[in-house]
Design a protein around this motif. Structure first.
Motif, PDB file in Angstrom:
ATOM      1  N   GLN A  71      28.356  32.594  41.531  1.00  0.00           N
ATOM      2  CA  GLN A  71      29.347  33.046  42.505  1.00  0.00           C
ATOM      3  C   GLN A  71      30.757  32.639  42.079  1.00  0.00           C
ATOM      4  OE1 GLN A  71      28.100  31.532  46.331  1.00  0.00           O
ATOM      5  NE2 GLN A  71      26.861  33.345  46.763  1.00  0.00           N
ATOM      6  N   VAL A  72      30.873  31.408  41.566  1.00  0.00           N
ATOM      7  CA  VAL A  72      32.180  30.932  41.096  1.00  0.00           C
ATOM      8  C   VAL A  72      32.666  31.790  39.929  1.00  0.00           C
ATOM      9  CG1 VAL A  72      33.402  29.021  39.991  1.00  0.00           C
ATOM     10  CG2 VAL A  72      31.822  28.566  41.884  1.00  0.00           C
ATOM     11  N   VAL A  73      31.762  32.092  39.003  1.00  0.00           N
ATOM     12  CA  VAL A  73      32.131  32.938  37.860  1.00  0.00           C
ATOM     13  C   VAL A  73      32.578  34.317  38.345  1.00  0.00           C
ATOM     14  CG1 VAL A  73      31.266  34.113  35.800  1.00  0.00           C
ATOM     15  CG2 VAL A  73      30.634  31.728  36.234  1.00  0.00           C
ATOM     16  N   ALA A  74      31.824  34.897  39.275  1.00  0.00           N
ATOM     17  CA  ALA A  74      32.174  36.213  39.810  1.00  0.00           C
ATOM     18  C   ALA A  74      33.528  36.178  40.507  1.00  0.00           C
ATOM     19  CB  ALA A  74      31.096  36.698  40.776  1.00  0.00           C
ATOM     20  N   LEU A  75      33.788  35.091  41.234  1.00  0.00           N
ATOM     21  CA  LEU A  75      35.072  34.938  41.927  1.00  0.00           C
ATOM     22  C   LEU A  75      36.219  34.862  40.926  1.00  0.00           C
ATOM     23  CD1 LEU A  75      36.820  34.398  44.443  1.00  0.00           C
ATOM     24  CD2 LEU A  75      36.187  31.977  44.248  1.00  0.00           C
ATOM     25  N   VAL A  76      36.038  34.091  39.856  1.00  0.00           N
ATOM     26  CA  VAL A  76      37.086  33.949  38.839  1.00  0.00           C
ATOM     27  C   VAL A  76      37.329  35.283  38.125  1.00  0.00           C
ATOM     28  CG1 VAL A  76      37.666  32.864  36.631  1.00  0.00           C
ATOM     29  CG2 VAL A  76      36.687  31.484  38.486  1.00  0.00           C
ATOM     30  N   VAL A  77      36.250  35.982  37.778  1.00  0.00           N
ATOM     31  CA  VAL A  77      36.387  37.278  37.109  1.00  0.00           C
ATOM     32  C   VAL A  77      37.138  38.257  38.012  1.00  0.00           C
ATOM     33  CG1 VAL A  77      35.135  39.306  36.248  1.00  0.00           C
ATOM     34  CG2 VAL A  77      34.364  37.005  35.638  1.00  0.00           C
ATOM     35  N   TYR A  78      36.748  38.311  39.291  1.00  0.00           N
ATOM     36  CA  TYR A  78      37.418  39.199  40.244  1.00  0.00           C
ATOM     37  C   TYR A  78      38.898  38.858  40.350  1.00  0.00           C
ATOM     38  CZ  TYR A  78      39.047  41.018  44.695  1.00  0.00           C
ATOM     39  OH  TYR A  78      39.789  41.646  45.663  1.00  0.00           O
ATOM     40  N   THR A  79      39.217  37.569  40.468  1.00  0.00           N
ATOM     41  CA  THR A  79      40.608  37.138  40.628  1.00  0.00           C
ATOM     42  C   THR A  79      41.454  37.523  39.422  1.00  0.00           C
ATOM     43  OG1 THR A  79      39.920  35.267  42.024  1.00  0.00           O
ATOM     44  CG2 THR A  79      42.109  35.149  41.025  1.00  0.00           C
ATOM     45  N   LEU A  80      40.930  37.306  38.225  1.00  0.00           N
ATOM     46  CA  LEU A  80      41.680  37.632  37.016  1.00  0.00           C
ATOM     47  C   LEU A  80      41.901  39.133  36.873  1.00  0.00           C
ATOM     48  CD1 LEU A  80      40.109  35.137  34.449  1.00  0.00           C
ATOM     49  CD2 LEU A  80      42.350  34.996  35.555  1.00  0.00           C
ATOM     50  N   LEU A  81      40.864  39.920  37.182  1.00  0.00           N
ATOM     51  CA  LEU A  81      41.010  41.371  37.103  1.00  0.00           C
ATOM     52  C   LEU A  81      41.998  41.872  38.155  1.00  0.00           C
ATOM     53  CD1 LEU A  81      37.287  42.485  36.561  1.00  0.00           C
ATOM     54  CD2 LEU A  81      39.140  42.532  34.881  1.00  0.00           C
ATOM     55  N   ALA A  82      41.861  41.360  39.383  1.00  0.00           N
ATOM     56  CA  ALA A  82      42.747  41.797  40.468  1.00  0.00           C
ATOM     57  C   ALA A  82      44.195  41.393  40.210  1.00  0.00           C
ATOM     58  CB  ALA A  82      42.262  41.223  41.796  1.00  0.00           C
ATOM     59  N   GLY A  83      44.404  40.251  39.564  1.00  0.00           N
ATOM     60  CA  GLY A  83      45.758  39.768  39.320  1.00  0.00           C
ATOM     61  C   GLY A  83      46.370  40.243  38.022  1.00  0.00           C
ATOM     62  N   SER A  84      45.621  40.996  37.232  1.00  0.00           N
ATOM     63  CA  SER A  84      46.071  41.370  35.891  1.00  0.00           C
ATOM     64  C   SER A  84      47.338  42.222  35.891  1.00  0.00           C
ATOM     65  CB  SER A  84      44.952  42.107  35.147  1.00  0.00           C
ATOM     66  OG  SER A  84      44.592  43.307  35.834  1.00  0.00           O
ATOM     67  N   SER A  85      47.497  43.094  36.886  1.00  0.00           N
ATOM     68  CA  SER A  85      48.650  43.999  36.892  1.00  0.00           C
ATOM     69  C   SER A  85      49.961  43.261  37.117  1.00  0.00           C
ATOM     70  CB  SER A  85      48.479  45.072  37.976  1.00  0.00           C
ATOM     71  OG  SER A  85      48.386  44.469  39.249  1.00  0.00           O
ATOM     72  N   VAL A  86      49.891  42.066  37.697  1.00  0.00           N
ATOM     73  CA  VAL A  86      51.085  41.234  37.860  1.00  0.00           C
ATOM     74  C   VAL A  86      51.257  40.303  36.663  1.00  0.00           C
ATOM     75  CG1 VAL A  86      52.068  39.331  39.210  1.00  0.00           C
ATOM     76  CG2 VAL A  86      51.160  41.348  40.370  1.00  0.00           C
ATOM     77  N   LEU A  87      50.150  39.732  36.200  1.00  0.00           N
ATOM     78  CA  LEU A  87      50.226  38.784  35.094  1.00  0.00           C
ATOM     79  C   LEU A  87      50.648  39.446  33.783  1.00  0.00           C
ATOM     80  CD1 LEU A  87      47.077  36.540  35.674  1.00  0.00           C
ATOM     81  CD2 LEU A  87      49.469  36.047  36.230  1.00  0.00           C
ATOM     82  N   VAL A  88      50.129  40.651  33.508  1.00  0.00           N
ATOM     83  CA  VAL A  88      50.427  41.314  32.230  1.00  0.00           C
ATOM     84  C   VAL A  88      51.925  41.592  32.063  1.00  0.00           C
ATOM     85  CG1 VAL A  88      50.087  43.430  30.896  1.00  0.00           C
ATOM     86  CG2 VAL A  88      48.118  42.256  31.882  1.00  0.00           C
ATOM     87  N   PRO A  89      52.614  42.186  33.058  1.00  0.00           N
ATOM     88  CA  PRO A  89      54.063  42.386  32.889  1.00  0.00           C
ATOM     89  C   PRO A  89      54.836  41.082  32.714  1.00  0.00           C
ATOM     90  CG  PRO A  89      53.241  43.715  34.702  1.00  0.00           C
ATOM     91  CD  PRO A  89      52.130  42.795  34.313  1.00  0.00           C
TER      92      PRO A  89
END
Length: 221
Positions: free
Chosen positions: A153-171
């Motif tokens: 569950q922790v791994v899934a949460l981290v993966v979701y968070t990174l994917l969801a936040g990618s559009s802000v982090l990448v720029p």
């Protein structure tokens, strides 16, 4: 765990391509305090997604242990309700697509934001804004009611968070590496998103709402 990642992937994409935070981070990158403001916004955005999703992951973890003849029905009904709410929000966004609304006050004041204020703004847009909150709640329910271990569950949460936040982090990262090259691209993207914000969000919420609703009905029948 792969099936859980597959379930939350559309939700992560929904958060990632939400126009408002992308517009916000672009405006910060074009502001006079680009470095500090954009970094703070990125931190707040990631933490907001993590906290909002994590809270509902923990809350939904007890759904299937409730005293019920058919415990899985409760989690399915939760998904049905979330799906309906997302569809209603999609309809509301679609109706407002032609409205000439003024930019929010916080968007007009982005030049004055420092690291601390932009961190708070990022957190608020991720964890309090109704559109993103519904998507994070849905992801938390999917992960929390899945038949996987706590570590998974922790791994899934981290993966979701990174994917969801990618559009802000990448720029933010791209601007730090090549600021001069990014300015023209960011300005063009900002104009397009501002013009098509409501349409993008309505289509996005419609698709994701249908997916969540389908998952809920799938568990009932």
């Amino acid at each position: 765990m792969g099936s859980v990642i597959g379930d939350v992937l559309p939700l992560a994409v929904g958060v990632a391509i939400s126009p408002i935070p992308i517009i916000a981070v672009i405006l910060m990158l074009l502001s006079k305090r680009a470095g500090g403001a954009s970094a703070g916004f990125g931190v707040g955005w990631i933490v907001g997604i993590l906290v909002a999703t994590g809270i509902f992951l923990l809350l939904s973890g007890g759904i299937d242990t409730a005293d019920s003849d058919n415990p899985s029905a409760m989690s399915s009904w939760v998904k049905v309700v979330l799906g309906v709410l997302l569809l209603l929000l999609a309809a509301r966004q679609w109706r407002s697509r032609n409205a000439n609304a003024e930019p929010p006050k916080w968007m007009q004041a982005i030049d004055e934001l420092n690291f601390v204020k932009s961190t708070g703004l990022g957190f608020a847009l991720a964890a309090i804004n109704p559109k993103n909150l519904l998507l994070c709640v849905s992801a938390g329910v999917f992960i929390g009611t899945a038949n996987i271990s706590g570590g998974e569950q922790v791994v899934a949460l981290v993966v979701y968070t990174l994917l969801a936040g990618s559009s802000v982090l990448v720029p933010v990262v791209a601007y730090a590496v090549a600021a001069d090259r990014m300015r023209g691209t960011l300005d063009g993207l900002k104009v397009w998103l501002q013009a098509n914000n409501a349409t993008v969000m309505s289509v996005l919420l419609l698709v994701i709402g249908a997916v969540v609703l389908g998952k809920g009905f799938g568990g009932l029948f």
